[in-house]
Design an enzyme around this catalytic site. Structure first.
Site, PDB file in Angstrom:
ATOM      1  N   ASP A 169       0.805  -1.228   0.000  1.00 56.88           N
ATOM      2  CA  ASP A 169       0.000   0.000   0.000  1.00 56.88           C
ATOM      3  C   ASP A 169       0.838   1.279   0.000  1.00 56.88           C
ATOM      4  O   ASP A 169       0.447   2.289   0.570  1.00 56.88           O
ATOM      5  CB  ASP A 169      -0.966   0.012   1.205  1.00 56.88           C
ATOM      6  CG  ASP A 169      -1.884  -1.181   1.194  1.00 56.88           C
ATOM      7  OD1 ASP A 169      -2.260  -1.629   0.101  1.00 56.88           O
ATOM      8  OD2 ASP A 169      -2.235  -1.663   2.289  1.00 56.88           O
TER       9      ASP A 169
ATOM     10  N   LYS B  18       1.906   2.080  -5.188  1.00 53.74           N
ATOM     11  CA  LYS B  18       2.428   1.486  -6.430  1.00 53.74           C
ATOM     12  C   LYS B  18       1.511   1.760  -7.618  1.00 53.74           C
ATOM     13  O   LYS B  18       1.976   1.991  -8.730  1.00 53.74           O
ATOM     14  CB  LYS B  18       2.594  -0.038  -6.239  1.00 53.74           C
ATOM     15  CG  LYS B  18       3.601  -0.405  -5.168  1.00 53.74           C
ATOM     16  CD  LYS B  18       3.670  -1.901  -4.939  1.00 53.74           C
ATOM     17  CE  LYS B  18       2.426  -2.493  -4.310  1.00 53.74           C
ATOM     18  NZ  LYS B  18       2.189  -2.110  -2.906  1.00 53.74           N
TER      19      LYS B  18
ATOM     20  N   LYS C 152      -0.455   4.338  -8.201  1.00 47.31           N
ATOM     21  CA  LYS C 152      -0.294   5.710  -8.684  1.00 47.31           C
ATOM     22  C   LYS C 152       1.017   5.875  -9.464  1.00 47.31           C
ATOM     23  O   LYS C 152       1.032   6.443 -10.556  1.00 47.31           O
ATOM     24  CB  LYS C 152      -0.309   6.665  -7.488  1.00 47.31           C
ATOM     25  CG  LYS C 152       0.099   8.071  -7.828  1.00 47.31           C
ATOM     26  CD  LYS C 152       0.083   8.954  -6.601  1.00 47.31           C
ATOM     27  CE  LYS C 152       0.936  10.173  -6.842  1.00 47.31           C
ATOM     28  NZ  LYS C 152       0.716  11.227  -5.859  1.00 47.31           N
TER      29      LYS C 152
ATOM     30  N   ALA D 174      -4.043  -7.764  -3.686  1.00 43.96           N
ATOM     31  CA  ALA D 174      -3.588  -6.405  -3.978  1.00 43.96           C
ATOM     32  C   ALA D 174      -4.780  -5.471  -4.183  1.00 43.96           C
ATOM     33  O   ALA D 174      -5.842  -5.891  -4.630  1.00 43.96           O
ATOM     34  CB  ALA D 174      -2.726  -6.409  -5.233  1.00 43.96           C
ATOM     35  N   GLY D 175      -4.585  -4.217  -3.838  1.00 45.50           N
ATOM     36  CA  GLY D 175      -5.554  -3.173  -4.141  1.00 45.50           C
ATOM     37  C   GLY D 175      -4.757  -1.941  -4.499  1.00 45.50           C
ATOM     38  O   GLY D 175      -4.124  -1.343  -3.635  1.00 45.50           O
ATOM     39  N   HIS D 176      -4.715  -1.619  -5.764  1.00 45.37           N
ATOM     40  CA  HIS D 176      -3.894  -0.492  -6.233  1.00 45.37           C
ATOM     41  C   HIS D 176      -4.810   0.651  -6.675  1.00 45.37           C
ATOM     42  O   HIS D 176      -5.697   0.453  -7.498  1.00 45.37           O
ATOM     43  CB  HIS D 176      -2.981  -0.942  -7.378  1.00 45.37           C
ATOM     44  CG  HIS D 176      -1.956  -1.946  -6.951  1.00 45.37           C
ATOM     45  ND1 HIS D 176      -0.980  -2.438  -7.777  1.00 45.37           N
ATOM     46  CD2 HIS D 176      -1.743  -2.538  -5.741  1.00 45.37           C
ATOM     47  CE1 HIS D 176      -0.227  -3.297  -7.117  1.00 45.37           C
ATOM     48  NE2 HIS D 176      -0.676  -3.377  -5.884  1.00 45.37           N
TER      49      HIS D 176
ATOM     50  N   THR E  41      -5.884 -11.487   3.560  1.00 45.07           N
ATOM     51  CA  THR E  41      -7.013 -10.829   2.903  1.00 45.07           C
ATOM     52  C   THR E  41      -8.112 -11.846   2.590  1.00 45.07           C
ATOM     53  O   THR E  41      -9.134 -11.491   2.025  1.00 45.07           O
ATOM     54  CB  THR E  41      -6.560 -10.159   1.588  1.00 45.07           C
ATOM     55  OG1 THR E  41      -5.987 -11.176   0.755  1.00 45.07           O
ATOM     56  CG2 THR E  41      -5.526  -9.080   1.835  1.00 45.07           C
TER      57      THR E  41
ATOM     58  N   ARG F 124       2.115 -28.869  -7.277  1.00 44.12           N
ATOM     59  CA  ARG F 124       1.763 -29.310  -8.644  1.00 44.12           C
ATOM     60  C   ARG F 124       0.344 -29.852  -8.740  1.00 44.12           C
ATOM     61  O   ARG F 124       0.055 -30.773  -9.478  1.00 44.12           O
ATOM     62  CB  ARG F 124       2.805 -30.310  -9.166  1.00 44.12           C
ATOM     63  CG  ARG F 124       4.101 -29.589  -9.491  1.00 44.12           C
ATOM     64  CD  ARG F 124       5.316 -30.405  -9.291  1.00 44.12           C
ATOM     65  NE  ARG F 124       5.487 -30.786  -7.914  1.00 44.12           N
ATOM     66  CZ  ARG F 124       6.481 -31.541  -7.485  1.00 44.12           C
ATOM     67  NH1 ARG F 124       7.363 -32.003  -8.316  1.00 44.12           N
ATOM     68  NH2 ARG F 124       6.588 -31.836  -6.217  1.00 44.12           N
TER      69      ARG F 124
ATOM     70  N   GLN G   4       2.061  -6.021  -3.157  1.00 43.36           N
ATOM     71  CA  GLN G   4       2.546  -6.164  -1.773  1.00 43.36           C
ATOM     72  C   GLN G   4       3.873  -5.412  -1.598  1.00 43.36           C
ATOM     73  O   GLN G   4       4.095  -4.438  -2.297  1.00 43.36           O
ATOM     74  CB  GLN G   4       2.672  -7.644  -1.363  1.00 43.36           C
ATOM     75  CG  GLN G   4       1.337  -8.374  -1.232  1.00 43.36           C
ATOM     76  CD  GLN G   4       0.747  -8.821  -2.563  1.00 43.36           C
ATOM     77  OE1 GLN G   4       1.399  -9.456  -3.366  1.00 43.36           O
ATOM     78  NE2 GLN G   4      -0.509  -8.494  -2.806  1.00 43.36           N
TER      79      GLN G   4
ATOM     80  N   THR H  35      -7.631  -1.020   1.056  1.00 40.38           N
ATOM     81  CA  THR H  35      -8.332  -0.814  -0.208  1.00 40.38           C
ATOM     82  C   THR H  35      -9.286  -1.971  -0.488  1.00 40.38           C
ATOM     83  O   THR H  35     -10.376  -1.784  -1.003  1.00 40.38           O
ATOM     84  CB  THR H  35      -7.301  -0.745  -1.360  1.00 40.38           C
ATOM     85  OG1 THR H  35      -6.208   0.050  -0.915  1.00 40.38           O
ATOM     86  CG2 THR H  35      -7.871  -0.145  -2.609  1.00 40.38           C
TER      87      THR H  35
ATOM     88  N   LYS I 133       3.126  10.234  -0.102  1.00 40.57           N
ATOM     89  CA  LYS I 133       2.371  10.680   1.075  1.00 40.57           C
ATOM     90  C   LYS I 133       3.155  11.587   2.022  1.00 40.57           C
ATOM     91  O   LYS I 133       2.907  11.602   3.233  1.00 40.57           O
ATOM     92  CB  LYS I 133       1.807   9.465   1.811  1.00 40.57           C
ATOM     93  CG  LYS I 133       0.908   8.609   0.902  1.00 40.57           C
ATOM     94  CD  LYS I 133       0.130   7.581   1.642  1.00 40.57           C
ATOM     95  CE  LYS I 133      -1.333   7.856   1.619  1.00 40.57           C
ATOM     96  NZ  LYS I 133      -2.191   6.760   2.060  1.00 40.57           N
TER      97      LYS I 133
ATOM     98  N   ASP J 209       2.846  14.636   2.129  1.00 41.76           N
ATOM     99  CA  ASP J 209       1.851  15.623   2.575  1.00 41.76           C
ATOM    100  C   ASP J 209       1.190  15.235   3.897  1.00 41.76           C
ATOM    101  O   ASP J 209       0.772  16.097   4.671  1.00 41.76           O
ATOM    102  CB  ASP J 209       0.759  15.793   1.499  1.00 41.76           C
ATOM    103  CG  ASP J 209       0.154  14.455   1.052  1.00 41.76           C
ATOM    104  OD1 ASP J 209       0.919  13.616   0.541  1.00 41.76           O
ATOM    105  OD2 ASP J 209      -1.061  14.252   1.233  1.00 41.76           O
TER     106      ASP J 209
ATOM    107  N   GLY K  85       0.076  14.105  -2.715  1.00 43.08           N
ATOM    108  CA  GLY K  85      -1.385  13.973  -2.716  1.00 43.08           C
ATOM    109  C   GLY K  85      -1.761  12.769  -3.547  1.00 43.08           C
ATOM    110  O   GLY K  85      -0.928  12.244  -4.290  1.00 43.08           O
TER     111      GLY K  85
END
Ligand code: GDP
Ligand code: IMO
Ligand code: MG
Length: 433
Positions: free
Chosen positions: A7, A10, A12, A33-35, A122, A136, A217, A292, A324, A326, A409
């Site tokens: 998180d 990646k 962005k 993943a949550g991008h 997750t 296998r 990740q 996310t 981040k 900011d 941002g």
């Protein structure tokens, strides 16, 4: 690649680098993943789709190293099309493994069994799917194209799991006939996208085109190098791009590590610089630190430079993107971890290999001056307050890797290209804002 516990931003950074690249490739991980990409105030959350998909003319590849839940992939395709995105340039490796309904059930069951020792996965079936791949017993994308093979493989895969799946014996998702039919249906939808993706990528590299390999990740979640067993079941380190995309080590010219200006972690496991209380709440709220995919509040802490230097070493990192920045506004002084102190007083300058040690260390900090200015409008290093610039310099010098890009941002235009970044080959793949 993610240089922390995931998180880091990646999605962005990949979307930006995709601007003038020719292809974007996912090489490991899966629906865990949550991008996120934020463009013109619109938010896009991608789980399997490479973060180049918003550029209609780029080849987007889901490589062989990814584990694919075809339900999520087909939903994602539908949703993107509904929002007007042309998805025809997607290609999915015929060799990628599929997450099956029993993988999800086993992920749930495994976590429930661990109780207080749960990993905090997750629950998307990642671990059981990679386990089947290694055993296998995996089902691959190409198997969706042949009913007989598919059915045979499902039977073979379920058989050794009978005992663990017994509590779910009556679950309709485990019915062989309907599972096969459902997966054949997915195969039908995905068929136009299935390809020998390694060849497609190598053809582009042969033509000297720019290919961005998008990690999922982060290094500290790596199954070999992370905080095992509190890790994911793949290798998010850069070297894994070769295996998970089917290219050679020499095909990769630059390795960009993405790190937040502080530290977060979702799920269980050691976290030496973790904060609690009002300061943690403040950073979590300002940074929007909620999962996310799962919506879980993320654990937050000060930036851990011991871990970041470890990440740099493991990845031959050539550049850092610090996102981040900011979010640190108003925190004074800013703490930054430069070593660990063990429970018996020992000092650790390097990431300890022993889990018991890592579980008991606390961060030792340098205190650096904070800043009060709003950074979200800054587009050059000169516009940043001196304290923010000094913070970046400190990171760069400690880790020994130049910072190419700074995020101020969520919006894709909210970045600062540093002088070092503008001089890098990879930056020709992106348009400075
Ligand atoms: P990924 O998994 O590495 O792609 O990161 P996520 O998308 O899960 O989480 C990063 C979050 O931070 C997303 O909500 C982004 O929109 C947001 N974000 C990315 N870069 C910045 C930044 O520089 N500043 C701020 N405030 N938010 C950012
Ligand atoms: P992106 O790509 C943050 C974490 C989970 C859990 C551990 C194992 O968005 O950065 P898994 O479901 O993989 O078996 O869970 O790994 N985890 C992530 N944390 N970002 C991610 O992905 C993650 N993917 C998995 O929270 O601790
Ligand atoms: Mg994420």
């Amino acid at each position: 690649m993610g240089a922390q516990w995931g998180d880091e931003g990646k999605g962005k950074v990949t979307d930006m680098l995709a601007e003038r690249a020719h292809a974007v490739v996912r090489f490991q991980g899966g629906t865990n993943a949550g991008h996120t990409i934020v463009r013109n105030g619109e938010t896009w959350t991608l789980r399997l789709m490479p973060s180049g998909i918003l550029h209609p003319d780029k080849l987007c590849v889901i490589g062989n190293g990814v584990v694919i839940d075809p339900r999520v992939l087909t939903d994602e395709l539908d949703e993107l099309r509904r929002r007007g995105v042309d998805t025809r340039a997607l290609r999915v490796s015929a060799n990628a493994h599929l997450i099956m309904p029993y993988h999800m059930l086993l992920d749930h069951a495994g976590e429930a069994k661990l109780g207080k020792l749960a990993i905090g996965t997750t629950r998307s079936g990642i671990g059981p799917c990679y386990a089947d791949k290694a055993a296998r017993l995996g089902i691959r994308v190409q198997d969706l194209l042949d009913e007989k093979i598919l059915k045979k493989k499902i039977v073979a895969a379920i058989d050794p799991k009978r005992l663990s799946l017994r509590p779910y014996a009556r679950d309709p998702v485990l019915d062989l006939q309907s599972m096969t039919e459902q997966y054949l249906l997915y195969g039908h939808v995905l068929e136009p996208f299935i390809a020998d993706t390694s060849r497609l990528v190598l053809e582009r590299l042969d033509r000297d085109e720019v290919v961005v390999f998008e990690g999922a990740q982060g290094v500290l979640l790596d199954i070999d190098h992370g905080t095992y067993p509190f890790v994911t079941s793949s290798n998010p380190v850069a070297g894994s791009a070769c295996i998970g995309a089917g290219v050679g080590p020499k095909d990769i010219d630059e390795v960009w590590g993405i790190s937040k200006a502080y530290q977060t972690r979702v799920g269980s496991g050691p976290f030496p610089t973790e904060l609690e209380g009002p300061l943690a709440d403040a950073i979590r709220d300002t940074g929007g630190e909620y999962g996310t995919v799962t919506g879980r509040p993320r654990r937050v802490g000060w930036l851990d430079l011991v871990a970041l230097r470890y990440a740099a070493r493991l990845n031959s990192m050539t550049a850092l993107a610090i996102t981040k920045l900011d979010v640190l506004r108003g925190l004074d002084p800013i703490h930054v971890c430069t070593s660990y102190r063990g429970s018996e007083g020992a000092q650790f300058d390097h990431f300890p290999y022993h889990q018991t040690v890592l579980h008991h260390v606390a961060g030792e900090y340098e205190q650096l001056p904070g800043f009060d200015e709003e950074l979200s409008g800054c587009r050059s290093e000169e516009e940043l307050p001196a304290a923010a610039r000094d913070y970046l310099r400190f990171i760069e010098e400690f880790v020994g890797v130049p910072i190419a890009l700074v995020g101020v941002g969520p919006g894709r235009e909210q970045v600062i290209w540093t002088e070092a970044g503008r001089g890098m080959a990879g930056s020709t793949a992106a348009t400075p804002a």
